[in-house]
Design a protein around this motif. Structure first.
Motif, PDB file in Angstrom:
ATOM      1  N   UNK A  30      33.047  31.923   0.166  1.00 53.57           N
ATOM      2  CA  UNK A  30      32.868  33.194  -0.555  1.00 53.57           C
ATOM      3  C   UNK A  30      34.167  33.996  -0.575  1.00 53.57           C
ATOM      4  N   UNK A  31      34.854  34.077   0.567  1.00 52.77           N
ATOM      5  CA  UNK A  31      36.149  34.770   0.608  1.00 52.77           C
ATOM      6  C   UNK A  31      37.100  34.163  -0.427  1.00 52.77           C
ATOM      7  N   UNK A  32      37.166  32.842  -0.472  1.00 56.85           N
ATOM      8  CA  UNK A  32      38.082  32.167  -1.394  1.00 56.85           C
ATOM      9  C   UNK A  32      37.739  32.496  -2.842  1.00 56.85           C
ATOM     10  N   UNK A  33      36.472  32.552  -3.168  1.00 52.50           N
ATOM     11  CA  UNK A  33      36.068  32.923  -4.523  1.00 52.50           C
ATOM     12  C   UNK A  33      36.414  34.389  -4.809  1.00 52.50           C
ATOM     13  N   UNK A  34      36.151  35.264  -3.850  1.00 52.31           N
ATOM     14  CA  UNK A  34      36.467  36.683  -4.033  1.00 52.31           C
ATOM     15  C   UNK A  34      37.962  36.905  -4.276  1.00 52.31           C
ATOM     16  N   UNK A  35      38.786  36.177  -3.562  1.00 44.83           N
ATOM     17  CA  UNK A  35      40.235  36.350  -3.670  1.00 44.83           C
ATOM     18  C   UNK A  35      40.877  35.442  -4.716  1.00 44.83           C
ATOM     19  N   UNK A  36      40.065  34.634  -5.401  1.00 45.29           N
ATOM     20  CA  UNK A  36      40.580  33.744  -6.436  1.00 45.29           C
ATOM     21  C   UNK A  36      41.450  32.616  -5.894  1.00 45.29           C
ATOM     22  N   UNK A  37      41.076  32.090  -4.732  1.00 47.13           N
ATOM     23  CA  UNK A  37      41.845  31.033  -4.077  1.00 47.13           C
ATOM     24  C   UNK A  37      41.209  29.670  -4.305  1.00 47.13           C
ATOM     25  N   UNK A  38      42.025  28.638  -4.223  1.00 45.14           N
ATOM     26  CA  UNK A  38      41.501  27.273  -4.247  1.00 45.14           C
ATOM     27  C   UNK A  38      40.817  27.023  -2.903  1.00 45.14           C
ATOM     28  N   UNK A  39      40.013  25.982  -2.847  1.00 44.67           N
ATOM     29  CA  UNK A  39      39.352  25.615  -1.596  1.00 44.67           C
ATOM     30  C   UNK A  39      40.409  25.307  -0.539  1.00 44.67           C
ATOM     31  N   UNK A  40      40.273  25.903   0.632  1.00 41.37           N
ATOM     32  CA  UNK A  40      41.242  25.716   1.708  1.00 41.37           C
ATOM     33  C   UNK A  40      42.381  26.722   1.665  1.00 41.37           C
ATOM     34  N   UNK A  41      42.388  27.605   0.683  1.00 48.72           N
ATOM     35  CA  UNK A  41      43.494  28.546   0.513  1.00 48.72           C
ATOM     36  C   UNK A  41      43.447  29.774   1.399  1.00 48.72           C
ATOM     37  N   UNK A  42      42.352  29.997   2.092  1.00 48.84           N
ATOM     38  CA  UNK A  42      42.232  31.193   2.925  1.00 48.84           C
ATOM     39  C   UNK A  42      42.894  31.029   4.287  1.00 48.84           C
ATOM     40  N   UNK A  43      42.970  29.811   4.774  1.00 45.02           N
ATOM     41  CA  UNK A  43      43.497  29.576   6.115  1.00 45.02           C
ATOM     42  C   UNK A  43      45.028  29.581   6.084  1.00 45.02           C
ATOM     43  N   UNK A  44      45.626  30.125   7.125  1.00 49.08           N
ATOM     44  CA  UNK A  44      47.084  30.218   7.208  1.00 49.08           C
ATOM     45  C   UNK A  44      47.740  28.921   7.653  1.00 49.08           C
ATOM     46  N   UNK A  45      46.989  28.051   8.276  1.00 48.13           N
ATOM     47  CA  UNK A  45      47.536  26.796   8.799  1.00 48.13           C
ATOM     48  C   UNK A  45      46.974  25.633   7.995  1.00 48.13           C
ATOM     49  N   UNK A  46      47.840  24.748   7.554  1.00 47.19           N
ATOM     50  CA  UNK A  46      47.385  23.591   6.794  1.00 47.19           C
ATOM     51  C   UNK A  46      46.657  22.630   7.726  1.00 47.19           C
ATOM     52  N   UNK A  47      45.504  22.163   7.278  1.00 43.22           N
ATOM     53  CA  UNK A  47      44.727  21.197   8.037  1.00 43.22           C
ATOM     54  C   UNK A  47      45.135  19.802   7.600  1.00 43.22           C
ATOM     55  N   UNK A 104      46.059  45.389  18.297  1.00 45.41           N
ATOM     56  CA  UNK A 104      45.984  43.968  18.000  1.00 45.41           C
ATOM     57  C   UNK A 104      47.344  43.333  18.241  1.00 45.41           C
ATOM     58  N   UNK A 105      47.339  42.130  18.648  1.00 46.72           N
ATOM     59  CA  UNK A 105      48.551  41.382  18.944  1.00 46.72           C
ATOM     60  C   UNK A 105      49.347  41.114  17.674  1.00 46.72           C
ATOM     61  N   UNK A 106      50.627  40.788  17.847  1.00 49.68           N
ATOM     62  CA  UNK A 106      51.458  40.476  16.684  1.00 49.68           C
ATOM     63  C   UNK A 106      51.380  38.980  16.347  1.00 49.68           C
ATOM     64  N   UNK A 107      50.475  38.232  17.004  1.00 50.32           N
ATOM     65  CA  UNK A 107      50.289  36.815  16.690  1.00 50.32           C
ATOM     66  C   UNK A 107      49.744  36.672  15.277  1.00 50.32           C
ATOM     67  N   UNK A 108      50.002  35.529  14.678  1.00 48.26           N
ATOM     68  CA  UNK A 108      49.549  35.268  13.313  1.00 48.26           C
ATOM     69  C   UNK A 108      48.032  35.169  13.257  1.00 48.26           C
ATOM     70  N   UNK A 109      47.477  35.649  12.176  1.00 42.20           N
ATOM     71  CA  UNK A 109      46.045  35.564  11.947  1.00 42.20           C
ATOM     72  C   UNK A 109      45.701  34.170  11.412  1.00 42.20           C
ATOM     73  N   UNK A 110      44.501  33.710  11.724  1.00 40.32           N
ATOM     74  CA  UNK A 110      44.047  32.397  11.271  1.00 40.32           C
ATOM     75  C   UNK A 110      43.807  32.383   9.761  1.00 40.32           C
ATOM     76  N   UNK A 111      43.321  33.503   9.227  1.00 39.88           N
ATOM     77  CA  UNK A 111      42.971  33.591   7.812  1.00 39.88           C
ATOM     78  C   UNK A 111      43.797  34.671   7.110  1.00 39.88           C
ATOM     79  N   UNK A 112      43.979  34.515   5.816  1.00 41.77           N
ATOM     80  CA  UNK A 112      44.814  35.406   5.013  1.00 41.77           C
ATOM     81  C   UNK A 112      44.046  36.612   4.463  1.00 41.77           C
ATOM     82  N   UNK A 113      42.966  36.987   5.085  1.00 37.53           N
ATOM     83  CA  UNK A 113      42.132  38.077   4.594  1.00 37.53           C
ATOM     84  C   UNK A 113      42.936  39.367   4.489  1.00 37.53           C
ATOM     85  N   UNK A 114      43.620  39.745   5.557  1.00 35.99           N
ATOM     86  CA  UNK A 114      44.397  40.991   5.543  1.00 35.99           C
ATOM     87  C   UNK A 114      45.531  40.948   4.528  1.00 35.99           C
TER      88      UNK A 114
END
Length: 98
Positions: free
Chosen positions: A61-78, A1-11
């Motif tokens: 669902x990811x955000x709830x699983x990780x205890x994040x606020x809405x919009x907290x999973x994405x690495x880039x601010x919209x 996998x490339x060293x580019x940033x991931x879109x989501x903070x899952x990892x």
């Protein structure tokens, strides 16, 4: 996998877990999301510049699983102006949307 940033903070969240919890999480999360293990891994590996995206319900669902606020999973601010701001600009004759 490339060293580019991931879109989501899952990892970021998964890699903070102890090994035994990480293994369990990788088994449990696809079941909670209702996706295959392969799809889950595809979600984890979406890069920030990719057009591919995760469906909104799965992100929520990811955000709830990780205890994040809405919009907290994405690495880039919209950023986007509110509809009222955009409508006000349209009325004033300025057609610039962003």
């Amino acid at each position: 996998m490339s060293d580019k940033a991931r879109k989501y903070k899952i990892n970021d969240f998964l890699l903070k877990l102890p090994v035994s919890q990480y293994r369990d999480a990788v088994k449990i999360i696809p079941k909670v999301l209702g996706v295959s293990l392969n799809t889950f891994h595809n979600y984890r590996n979406i890069l920030s510049g990719d057009k591919q995206d995760i469906p909104y319900e799965k992100v929520a669902l990811f955000e709830k699983l990780f205890g994040l606020r809405s919009g907290g999973l994405i690495n880039k601010e919209t950023k986007c102006k509110s509809l009222n701001e955009l409508l006000g600009k349209e009325r004033s004759g300025n057609n610039r949307i962003r």
